[in-house]
Design a protein around this motif. Structure first.
Motif, PDB file in Angstrom:
ATOM      1  N   ASP A  28      29.760  -7.181 -75.271  1.00 59.46           N
ATOM      2  CA  ASP A  28      28.176  -7.497 -75.522  1.00 59.46           C
ATOM      3  C   ASP A  28      27.553  -6.611 -76.084  1.00 59.46           C
ATOM      4  O   ASP A  28      26.354  -6.195 -75.809  1.00 59.46           O
ATOM      5  CB  ASP A  28      27.655  -8.095 -74.238  1.00 59.46           C
ATOM      6  CG  ASP A  28      27.326  -9.459 -74.219  1.00 59.46           C
ATOM      7  OD1 ASP A  28      27.644 -10.173 -75.095  1.00 59.46           O
ATOM      8  OD2 ASP A  28      26.473 -10.122 -73.555  1.00 59.46           O
ATOM      9  N   ARG A  30      25.619  -5.014 -79.477  1.00 65.23           N
ATOM     10  CA  ARG A  30      25.379  -5.870 -80.636  1.00 65.23           C
ATOM     11  C   ARG A  30      25.485  -4.592 -81.780  1.00 65.23           C
ATOM     12  O   ARG A  30      24.569  -4.002 -82.069  1.00 65.23           O
ATOM     13  CB  ARG A  30      23.917  -6.439 -80.570  1.00 65.23           C
ATOM     14  CG  ARG A  30      23.985  -7.443 -79.676  1.00 65.23           C
ATOM     15  CD  ARG A  30      22.444  -8.128 -79.697  1.00 65.23           C
ATOM     16  NE  ARG A  30      21.459  -7.086 -78.967  1.00 65.23           N
ATOM     17  CZ  ARG A  30      20.119  -6.952 -79.324  1.00 65.23           C
ATOM     18  NH1 ARG A  30      19.880  -7.669 -80.299  1.00 65.23           N
ATOM     19  NH2 ARG A  30      19.633  -5.878 -78.672  1.00 65.23           N
ATOM     20  N   LYS A  73      22.021  -6.515 -71.637  1.00 68.10           N
ATOM     21  CA  LYS A  73      21.199  -6.768 -72.759  1.00 68.10           C
ATOM     22  C   LYS A  73      20.027  -5.642 -72.611  1.00 68.10           C
ATOM     23  O   LYS A  73      19.426  -5.191 -73.469  1.00 68.10           O
ATOM     24  CB  LYS A  73      20.532  -7.946 -73.232  1.00 68.10           C
ATOM     25  CG  LYS A  73      21.503  -8.960 -74.008  1.00 68.10           C
ATOM     26  CD  LYS A  73      20.863 -10.088 -74.571  1.00 68.10           C
ATOM     27  CE  LYS A  73      21.681 -11.060 -75.227  1.00 68.10           C
ATOM     28  NZ  LYS A  73      22.761 -11.721 -74.603  1.00 68.10           N
TER      29      LYS A  73
END
Length: 489
Positions: A28, A30, A73
């Motif tokens: 995860d 980016r 995130k």
């Protein structure tokens, strides 16, 4: 036809690559989508750094190596740049210091907390401003402490002393076009560069001179790369006129013809070479490829010997390479790569199969350690030194890192010798220094001028010796304190 090439003896013939299990990947993430041919990833024995997508500026992620699995995130990033980050590089002499170059035309140097980031890091230790266009290349000097090279889309190479935040050398007339990459020689006395004008150049940064140049090293229009090998030869990757990807080996004493030239395939991704001076192996990763090819460089023709290819299903967006001191010697690991996918980072382990559990001397000669061989001032004064080597027999144990401290010193206490006129920075700092130093010398006129000058010089030398002695004492006390804190004493 001789079968010598087919059965050439090499302990690296059976090196094989293996991706780690899923739970040891970093999920995860980016990964940045910026169109720039850098590796987007930097790794050392403590941390993994990856350039990531960021809204309203540039950022990169710094993760402790043990922080595998899904990355939240909201995980904090290093986010002080106002434009996308294009390149990052860990300091070889301090595993908690990293440099970054950005589209905002600045270079920033960051101190990462010992246990990683607990909150976003927005304040760099130092900001280095000198480029007029985006900075796409940052690379630390291999043996001198706090010396950093940056290259920008203004076709200028700058060399900095990070410890004093000053520009040491400005090389602004040697590259007529975009610089694709820069690589220091083993002892950092020279660097080589690959440029959009298809030339490979070998440059002496302290003299500001071109030592050697090969025009049209690769005929194709797509990006090239050039790296120095430990013996002083130069290895390049590029494209032929027919867009075939190529590898070449050059002798700087004679750049007329390559010692070896091999064509690989007709893919269009730039080839990123990673070199291991201990084994004389070069690993070549194509951006957008799903393979890593590896070669052994020897002194016997054909010089570049193909060993094998590691192939996976997913194409790579970027790649990081672990320094030798961060590998697991007990598993005969001779290289470890960190492959960037679109949303994750996957470690790939390169191993030489051995039956014995004993330490393999032939696989692990002494390797470059984290101790700087020179101070920045010594390098500027003309000294060179090879990396200080360490043995991996006891497996690498990291030493206590010391924080990067920047002292923007007054020019009067500047012990840096003047650079050659061609390479000295033409800006204000040089004239300021000469104005400051001219005044006291001019005032020492009249009787006994030479005696007074000698007196001042003696006092200055004594003060420098005292400062050096105190610095060493502080270092010893910090070490002692570190041992007490760690419960070793």
């Amino acid at each position: 036809m001789s079968f010598r090439k087919v059965v050439r003896q090499s302990k690296f013939r059976h090196v094989f690559g293996q991706p780690v299990k899923n739970d040891q990947c970093y999920e995860d993430i980016r990964v940045s989508r910026v169109t720039w041919d850098s590796t987007f990833c930097a790794v050392n024995p403590k941390f993994l750094a990856v350039i990531v997508e960021a809204s309203g500026g540039g950022a990169f992620l710094v993760l402790p190596l043990s922080k595998t699995g899904r990355i939240d995130k909201a995980y904090p990033t290093v986010c002080g740049h106002t434009g996308p980050v294009l390149d990052i590089d860990w300091c070889p002499h301090n595993d908690e210091v990293i440099a970054s170059g950005s589209e905002d035309c600045t270079v920033m140097v960051w101190q990462i907390p010992e246990n990683g980031l607990a909150s976003p890091l927005t304040e760099p230790v130092v900001v280095l401003e000198g480029h007029t266009k985006r900075v796409g290349i940052v690379t630390w000097h291999p043996t001198a402490r706090n010396v950093l090279l940056s290259a920008g889309c203004d076709n200028v190479v700058l060399i900095w002393n990070v410890g004093t935040a000053e520009e040491l050398y400005r090389l602004d007339s040697l590259h007529p076009d975009l610089i694709y990459n820069v690589s220091w020689s083993r002892n950092g006395s020279l660097f080589c560069s690959a440029c959009k004008d298809k030339s490979v150049r070998i440059i002496d940064p302290r003299r500001g001179t071109l030592v050697a140049e090969r025009e049209r090293a690769h005929e194709g229009a797509r990006p090239m790369r050039a790296i120095f090998l430990a013996d002083g030869k130069v290895f390049t990757t590029g494209f032929s006129r027919m867009s075939e990807r190529q590898l070449a080996l050059w002798d700087p004493e004679n750049l007329e013809e390559p010692m070896a030239l091999q064509e690989l395939d007709s893919s269009n991704g730039a080839l990123l070479p990673f070199y291991d001076p201990d084994t004389s192996m070069v690993y070549v990763c194509g951006k957008g490829d799903s393979s890593i090819r590896y070669f052994e460089i020897t002194d016997e023709p054909p010089y570049i010997h193909f060993l094998n290819t590691f192939t996976s299903k997913e194409p790579q967006r970027g790649m990081g390479s672990m320094p030798k001191r961060g590998l697991e010697v007990s598993k005969c690991e001779i290289a470890r790569f960190y492959k960037l996918h679109e949303r994750k980072c996957e470690p790939i382990v390169m191993t030489v199969p051995r039956k014995s559990d004993l330490f393999q001397d032939d696989l692990y000669p002494d390797t470059a350690g984290p101790e700087a061989a020179l101070e920045a001032e010594e390098w500027v004064s003309g000294r060179d030194a090879n990396p200080i080597l360490i043995s991996l027999r006891e497996a690498y144990v990291p030493s206590k890192q010391r924080d990067l401290k920047v002292s923007r010193r007054n020019v009067l206490s500047d012990s840096r010798p003047a650079a050659a006129p061609s390479s000295a920075r033409p800006g204000a700092s040089t004239s300021t220094a000469s104005a400051h130093t001219a005044a006291p010398i001019g005032s020492l006129t009249g009787a006994g001028e030479a005696g007074k000058l000698e007196e001042v010089m003696q006092e200055l030398r004594a003060l420098r010796a005292l400062v050096k002695e105190q610095g060493e004492r502080i270092g010893r006390l910090e070490e002692q304190l570190g041992r007490v804190e760690n419960g070793d004493a």
